[in-house]
Enzyme design. Structure first.
Site, PDB file in Angstrom:
ATOM      1  CB  SER A 254      -0.889   0.004   1.239  1.00  0.00           C
ATOM      2  OG  SER A 254      -0.101   0.344   2.371  1.00  0.00           O
ATOM      3  CE  LYS A 255      -2.051   6.388  -2.907  1.00  0.00           C
ATOM      4  NZ  LYS A 255      -3.508   6.163  -2.666  1.00  0.00           N
ATOM      5  NE  ARG A 256       0.342   0.673   6.093  1.00  0.00           N
ATOM      6  CZ  ARG A 256       1.079  -0.392   6.334  1.00  0.00           C
ATOM      7  NH1 ARG A 256       2.202  -0.285   7.005  1.00  0.00           N
ATOM      8  NH2 ARG A 256       0.694  -1.588   5.933  1.00  0.00           N
TER       9      ARG A 256
END
Ligand code: GLU
Ligand code: ZN
Length: 493
Positions: A254-256
């Site tokens: 994910s964007k994390r």
């Protein structure tokens, strides 16, 4: 039997690594089997739909060179390939299920369903979801409700007994009890819109899809889809649910973890062939060894048997490495073309390129080629060639534990070495050694001498190797910058 597979994204966001991997596996599987790769746009969720996502989908496939045999832009015998253009069809089939007794109309208002949910939650009842309230309405009851002006949805009758099995090429048979399938899900909404499940199943059947390769998060929908195929009396395609793509920490990518959209990767300067090659290795391997494959090679060797059952890890560092390798495979001319947009964007150059700039470029490309991880790295690495350094922060000249006065002495000494060296045709290696020796003399680490020099030349503590920078700048500019830097340091001292 001809292999027919599809990539069926919903244009509700930018194309991301996970989606692209699904597209790649479908594409390569089709090519390796002489089959067809079909693109279908699943835009039934009009609230989350955006034109930008649709455009991004087309751009991404185009950038990666994934040509579709059938799809919205190329057409084909089973079109249209955009679900919002097929609503009549879904309606017709949903109604057919109603007349066959496999589905029924439900008139429950949203208030009733809301109250039902609240009640079930409060009672912590085992029975969750729709209570099949309308499953046995008589014709009279129905006409009565309709005469009150109530609208209806169509729900599938899910059997309460028995089990349903998904045959998955990769995961084996996945069996679920029917009573664990959500009770009587909506197929057609009151506004005539199909739900994802209905449209997906009808289209896969109508488009003669033979294998469904999609993300594993769709497994929970699998039993319902099989039940739908059974309700229609159609044969279900073979499934191949693809293991997740995770970050290095074992969580879903994910964007994390960093960029996940292909557009970001493209903008940063990843090459399509590098991204394609690396992403294809996330969860698939040829022989556990070889990792470098061109698209044409994958089109030949890809096979389902070699997909890993375990989730694949997307490693940004590894992608950088692949990208660097592919950058180095480019000719200088090709690379110059690829770098130009970044130089234009940074304002370093403008078109048409002057002869002077062109010459700089020709000199720059082979030097940076060895050092680029991504194309956009060329901007910080070459800024010094196009902009005069500002030296606004004198502490930049100081390596760790080095005083300003020592940095000044070091820079003076290095300047002497360079001046004499260039005048006397001393080799770069010898000059470099003398500069390093200066560090010993001054009792600092080598960086204590190279840092002020590097900052003097480039204004930055990260740069190309010293003599590459000097080569690109030319002697005159090199000396002029050192002198400016010396006067800055002197005025600070
Ligand atoms: N539209 C679904 C998605 O966005 C497709 C799922 C499937 O491939 O069946 O992932
Ligand atoms: Zn109802």
């Amino acid at each position: 039997m001809e292999v027919r597979v599809r990539y069926a994204p919903s244009p509700t966001g930018l194309q991301h690594i996970g989606g692209v991997r699904t597209a790649l596996f479908n594409y390569f599987f089709a090519r390796a089997n002489g089959g067809k790769f079909i693109l279908r746009v699943e835009d039934t969720d009009q609230e989350r739909y955006s034109d930008e996502s649709l455009e991004d989908l087309y751009n991404t496939l185009n950038w990666l060179g994934l040509t579709c045999d059938e799809g919205p832009l190329v057409g084909g015998p089973y079109g249209p390939y955009v679900q919002s253009e097929r609503f009549e069809l879904y309606k017709k089939y949903a109604e057919q299920l109603v007349s066959d007794g496999k589905a029924y109309r439900c008139y429950c208002t949203s208030e009733r369903l809301e109250a039902l949910r609240a009640e079930q939650q409060a009672a912590k009842s085992e029975m969750q979801g729709y209570d099949r309230h309308c499953s046995n309405l008589s014709d009279e009851e129905r006409s009565e409700l309709e005469s009150q002006g109530l609208t209806s949805v169509i729900r599938l009758k899910v059997p309460t007994e028995g089990k349903t099995t998904i045959h998955d090429v990769l995961m084996g048979d996945i069996t679920r009890r029917n009573r664990d399938v959500s009770p009587d899900p909506i197929l057609l909404k009151s506004d005539g819109f199909p739900t994802y499940h209905l449209a997906n199943v009808i289209d896969d059947h109508m488009m003669h899809i033979t294998h469904i390769m999609r993300a594993q998060e769709w497994i929970p929908s699998g039993p319902l889809h099989i039940l739908l195929y059974e309700a229609f009396g159609w044969e279900a395609p073979l499934y191949c649910h693809l293991p997740m793509v995770m970050g290095k920490d074992g969580q879903k990518l994910s964007k994390r973890h960093g960029s996940t959209s292909v557009r970001d990767f493209k903008e940063k300067g990843y090459l399509p062939e590098a991204l394609m090659n690396y992403v294809s290795m996330v969860g698939w391997s040829y022989d556990g060894q070889r990792e470098f494959f061109t698209k044409e090679e994958l089109e030949k060797v890809f096979s389902l048997e070699k997909i890993n059952k375990a989730p694949g890890v997307f490693d940004y560092k590894k992608l950088d490495w692949f990208n660097g390798q592919y950058i180095r495979l480019k000719s200088d001319e090709e690379l110059a073309q690829l770098l130009l947009p970044y130089m234009l964007e940074a304002g370093f150059v403008s078109e048409p390129l002057s002869e002077d700039v062109q010459a700089k470029f020709v000199a720059l490309v082979p030097v940076v080629k060895e050092r680029l991880k991504v194309l956009s790295d060329v901007v910080p690495l070459s800024r010094f060639l196009f902009e005069e350094p500002q030296y606004s922060d004198p502490s930049l000249f100081l390596a760790k534990n080095v005083e300003l006065s020592v940095a000044l002495t070091a820079l003076e000494g290095a300047y002497e070495i360079l001046k004499k060296g260039f005048a006397g045709n001393v080799s770069n290696e010898d000059m470099e050694q003398s500069i390093a020796a200066l560090a010993t003399e001054l009792d600092v680490k080598v960086n204590g001498v190279f840092m002020p020099l590097r900052v003097a030349l480039t204004g930055s503590s990260v740069s190309l190797p010293l003599f590459d920078s000097i080569f690109l700048l030319g002697q005159e500019k090199t000396f002029a910058r050192i002198e400016t830097a010396l006067s800055v340091l002197r005025s600070e001292g």
